[in-house]
Design a protein around this motif. Structure first.
Motif, mmCIF file in Angstrom:
data_model
loop_
_atom_site.group_PDB
_atom_site.id
_atom_site.type_symbol
_atom_site.label_atom_id
_atom_site.label_comp_id
_atom_site.label_asym_id
_atom_site.label_seq_id
_atom_site.Cartn_x
_atom_site.Cartn_y
_atom_site.Cartn_z
ATOM 1 N N THR A 84 25.330 -16.607 -61.836
ATOM 2 C CA THR A 84 25.938 -17.473 -60.824
ATOM 3 C C THR A 84 25.057 -18.704 -60.686
ATOM 4 O O THR A 84 23.836 -18.587 -60.556
ATOM 5 C CB THR A 84 26.059 -16.767 -59.464
ATOM 6 O OG1 THR A 84 26.844 -15.590 -59.615
ATOM 7 C CG2 THR A 84 26.734 -17.666 -58.442
ATOM 8 N N PHE A 85 25.684 -19.886 -60.694
ATOM 9 C CA PHE A 85 24.932 -21.141 -60.630
ATOM 10 C C PHE A 85 24.996 -21.760 -59.237
ATOM 11 O O PHE A 85 26.049 -21.729 -58.581
ATOM 12 C CB PHE A 85 25.510 -22.157 -61.623
ATOM 13 C CG PHE A 85 25.050 -21.971 -63.037
ATOM 14 C CD1 PHE A 85 23.781 -21.501 -63.341
ATOM 15 C CD2 PHE A 85 25.899 -22.300 -64.097
ATOM 16 C CE1 PHE A 85 23.368 -21.339 -64.657
ATOM 17 C CE2 PHE A 85 25.494 -22.157 -65.411
ATOM 18 C CZ PHE A 85 24.224 -21.666 -65.692
ATOM 19 N N THR A 86 23.868 -22.353 -58.827
ATOM 20 C CA THR A 86 23.868 -23.296 -57.716
ATOM 21 C C THR A 86 24.277 -24.654 -58.281
ATOM 22 O O THR A 86 24.342 -24.825 -59.512
ATOM 23 C CB THR A 86 22.465 -23.391 -57.092
ATOM 24 O OG1 THR A 86 21.571 -23.953 -58.070
ATOM 25 C CG2 THR A 86 21.962 -22.035 -56.648
ATOM 26 N N PRO A 87 24.550 -25.664 -57.452
ATOM 27 C CA PRO A 87 24.931 -26.974 -57.994
ATOM 28 C C PRO A 87 23.905 -27.570 -58.958
ATOM 29 O O PRO A 87 24.270 -28.067 -60.027
ATOM 30 C CB PRO A 87 25.077 -27.837 -56.734
ATOM 31 C CG PRO A 87 25.494 -26.880 -55.684
ATOM 32 C CD PRO A 87 24.744 -25.612 -55.986
ATOM 33 N N SER A 88 22.619 -27.487 -58.608
ATOM 34 C CA SER A 88 21.601 -28.085 -59.484
ATOM 35 C C SER A 88 21.519 -27.327 -60.810
ATOM 36 O O SER A 88 21.362 -27.940 -61.881
ATOM 37 C CB SER A 88 20.234 -28.078 -58.783
ATOM 38 O OG SER A 88 19.842 -26.758 -58.449
ATOM 39 N N GLU A 89 21.639 -25.996 -60.763
ATOM 40 C CA GLU A 89 21.605 -25.202 -61.987
ATOM 41 C C GLU A 89 22.834 -25.475 -62.849
ATOM 42 O O GLU A 89 22.754 -25.550 -64.077
ATOM 43 C CB GLU A 89 21.537 -23.708 -61.633
ATOM 44 C CG GLU A 89 20.213 -23.290 -61.012
ATOM 45 C CD GLU A 89 20.262 -21.879 -60.457
ATOM 46 O OE1 GLU A 89 19.188 -21.278 -60.259
ATOM 47 O OE2 GLU A 89 21.389 -21.368 -60.197
ATOM 48 N N ALA A 90 23.966 -25.622 -62.181
ATOM 49 C CA ALA A 90 25.198 -25.910 -62.915
ATOM 50 C C ALA A 90 25.123 -27.276 -63.591
ATOM 51 O O ALA A 90 25.558 -27.443 -64.745
ATOM 52 C CB ALA A 90 26.397 -25.858 -61.963
ATOM 53 N N ILE A 91 24.553 -28.279 -62.912
ATOM 54 C CA ILE A 91 24.395 -29.618 -63.505
ATOM 55 C C ILE A 91 23.454 -29.553 -64.703
ATOM 56 O O ILE A 91 23.721 -30.121 -65.767
ATOM 57 C CB ILE A 91 23.861 -30.612 -62.449
ATOM 58 C CG1 ILE A 91 24.928 -30.870 -61.375
ATOM 59 C CG2 ILE A 91 23.446 -31.932 -63.107
ATOM 60 C CD1 ILE A 91 24.422 -31.682 -60.193
ATOM 61 N N GLU A 92 22.354 -28.820 -64.551
ATOM 62 C CA GLU A 92 21.352 -28.721 -65.614
ATOM 63 C C GLU A 92 21.931 -28.071 -66.880
ATOM 64 O O GLU A 92 21.562 -28.428 -67.996
ATOM 65 C CB GLU A 92 20.158 -27.894 -65.114
ATOM 66 C CG GLU A 92 19.030 -27.762 -66.122
ATOM 67 C CD GLU A 92 17.878 -26.919 -65.587
ATOM 68 O OE1 GLU A 92 16.991 -26.558 -66.387
ATOM 69 O OE2 GLU A 92 17.889 -26.614 -64.375
ATOM 70 N N ASN A 93 22.879 -27.145 -66.691
ATOM 71 C CA ASN A 93 23.420 -26.404 -67.837
ATOM 72 C C ASN A 93 24.825 -26.860 -68.249
ATOM 73 O O ASN A 93 25.502 -26.179 -69.015
ATOM 74 C CB ASN A 93 23.443 -24.909 -67.511
ATOM 75 C CG ASN A 93 22.054 -24.320 -67.432
ATOM 76 O OD1 ASN A 93 21.432 -24.035 -68.456
ATOM 77 N ND2 ASN A 93 21.554 -24.142 -66.211
ATOM 78 N N GLY A 94 25.246 -28.010 -67.744
ATOM 79 C CA GLY A 94 26.508 -28.594 -68.203
ATOM 80 C C GLY A 94 27.763 -28.008 -67.574
ATOM 81 O O GLY A 94 28.866 -28.211 -68.096
ATOM 82 N N PHE A 95 27.624 -27.315 -66.444
ATOM 83 C CA PHE A 95 28.788 -26.746 -65.771
ATOM 84 C C PHE A 95 29.080 -27.440 -64.448
ATOM 85 O O PHE A 95 29.791 -26.906 -63.602
ATOM 86 C CB PHE A 95 28.603 -25.240 -65.552
ATOM 87 C CG PHE A 95 28.917 -24.431 -66.778
ATOM 88 C CD1 PHE A 95 30.100 -23.728 -66.876
ATOM 89 C CD2 PHE A 95 28.026 -24.399 -67.848
ATOM 90 C CE1 PHE A 95 30.401 -22.994 -68.017
ATOM 91 C CE2 PHE A 95 28.309 -23.665 -68.987
ATOM 92 C CZ PHE A 95 29.503 -22.970 -69.082
#
Length: 466
Positions: A194-205
């Motif tokens: 599960t991604f947080t917004p910053s993690e999702a941005i970092e991984n292209g999601f």
């Protein structure tokens, strides 16, 4: 004259400028998905895309906040998004879990509110427990295929190595379903991703964060726009109202009551019409919601046919009647349960119990109410529908004549069966013919009878043993 031409020219320029400004406005179509993903959501998404096409929208924006829903409906929605000619973006307002994650990954761009999350797409049952691997396998492949649909960049290095750069990494999408998948620096085994917004941005999601729809559009470079927002149709609101358990129970009451009244006063017609209408209102929304299957509706209809055969064709009460009652009950119950054909693996006992309670309460209440109203509404002397009662009799020698008849005076009187009673038919009492029902279920033609009961304008008779 020159001044007049000047004002005309000025007016033309202003009009053209206004048209140009209007033409530069982007048309944005907004759809809210802020509840569980259900068949209703799938229908509304389809309607929204149709409206967006008609409005010639430039952008389709989904405002989402959901913990998930049915995989089948989410899959249908993600397919519609992938096939859309209009660019589709999603603004995740806090949550895009499970089915919501699948739909979001299908979009051309993902924007998230700070503090939101996306992922946790493991298929679970109503209690939150993970479903068997055959369900997880389907979800894994669907998530992977959805990510792959956005394409990749392939680069061949000077040393001949091939580097694939996915727009959305399929392995990451799959890790949102399966805790066994390990991606270095992204996910650990034993944990569903599960991604947080910053993690999702970092991984292209995720393409960026925003607090409002307007901020999302600004990041898309859209500052001047006209917003069209989808509103559920009147039919959608009616369907949502009809599938409520309380309404389902009331409709079952109407079905039972309508059939009872029609059997008590054959030929009136409107009680049977009410029962048919109630049955349609009961099954149609459930069918559209994906709950009622074809075979479940057919089971209910076959049950009604068997009950009718038992009453009007076969004397007594036996196998046909018992099977008919069982089929009707099972058809009503199964239509409220989210089973797939004969597969009940994902169905919880809580849902089964709720469905059984709804049907039992509806049938019992309908029967009790029908008995009560039968005496109050159809009494020949005082009922509000007394004019629908049998107020005409048939004289054997004179044919039909319209006369006021006090049916209650016939109680205890004797006569003969004019026709076979199975259990309904005609009797002859003192030279007059009446509709009657045999209490014993079957009386042959010309048998001697006695009127034992008069209820709801209906005569009940038994064999005269004297």
């Amino acid at each position: 004259m020159k001044l007049k031409n000047f004002w005309i020219l000025l007016f033309v320029i202003a009009t053209l400028a206004a048209f140009a400004q209007e033409a530069n406005k982007k048309k944005v179509f907004l759809l809210n998905i802020k509840s569980e993903i259900t068949p209703a959501t799938r229908r509304q998404v389809s309607q929204a895309f149709t409206e967006a096409d008609s409005a010639k929208a430039d952008v389709f924006l989904i405002h989402m906040n959901t913990y998930g829903g049915t995989v089948v409906d989410a899959d249908s929605i993600r397919t519609r998004i992938l096939q859309s000619k209009i660019p589709v973006y999603v603004f995740i307002d806090n949550n895009a879990a499970s089915a919501g994650a699948l739909i979001s990954i299908a979009c051309d761009g993902i924007y998230m509110r700070p503090g939101g999350s996306i992922g946790a797409a493991t298929v679970v049952n109503q209690t939150g427990a993970a479903m068997p691997d055959k369900y997880q396998s389907y979800m894994r492949s669907t998530m992977r295929a959805t990510a792959e649909a956005h394409g990749k960049d392939t680069t061949i290095t000077a040393t001949g190595d091939t580097i694939i750069d996915w727009f959305r990494d399929p392995a990451i999408a799959e890790a949102m379903v399966d805790e066994r998948i390990f991606i270095e620096g992204v996910s650990d085994t034993g944990q569903v991703l599960t991604f947080t917004p910053s993690e999702a941005i970092e991984n292209g999601f995720c393409e960026g964060t925003a607090e409002t729809v307007d901020e999302v559009l600004q990041q898309l470079g859209i500052n001047d726009y006209e917003l069209f927002e989808y509103e559920p149709t009147f039919i959608e609101k009616i369907i949502g109202f009809l599938v409520h358990p309380m309404i389902s129970g009331l409709l079952i009451m109407a079905i039972v009551g309508g059939i009872y009244f029609e059997m008590q006063s054959p030929g009136i017609g409107f009680p049977l019409g009410i029962a048919i209408l109630a049955a349609l209102l009961y099954f149609m929304p459930l069918y559209l919601e994906g709950l009622a299957e074809h075979w479940e509706i057919a089971l209910f209809i076959v049950g009604l046919i068997l009950i009718a055969v038992e009453i009007f064709v076969i004397p007594g009460f036996g196998i046909a009647g018992a099977l008919g009652i069982l089929f009707v009950f099972v058809g009503l119950v199964l239509s409220l349960i989210d089973n797939v054909n004969f597969d009940f693996e994902g169905v919880q006992m809580e849902g089964v119990g709720k469905a059984i309670a709804t049907v039992v309460i509806g049938i019992f209440s309908g029967f009790v109410l029908a008995l009560y109203l039968g005496k109050r509404m159809f009494t020949a002397e005082h009922g509000m529908f007394k004019n629908f009662a049998l107020n005409t009799v048939q004289h054997v020698d004179e044919g039909f004549v319209s006369v006021e008849t006090k049916l209650f005076d016939l109680k205890g009187k004797k006569g003969t069966a004019q026709t076979v009673l199975r259990p309904g038919g005609k009797i002859n009492v003192e030279g007059e013919v009446y509709d009657a029902v045999a209490v014993t279920g079957f009386i042959d033609k010309d048998e001697k009878i006695v009127v034992t009961k008069v209820e709801a304008t209906q005569l009940y008779v038994e064999l005269d043993e004297e």
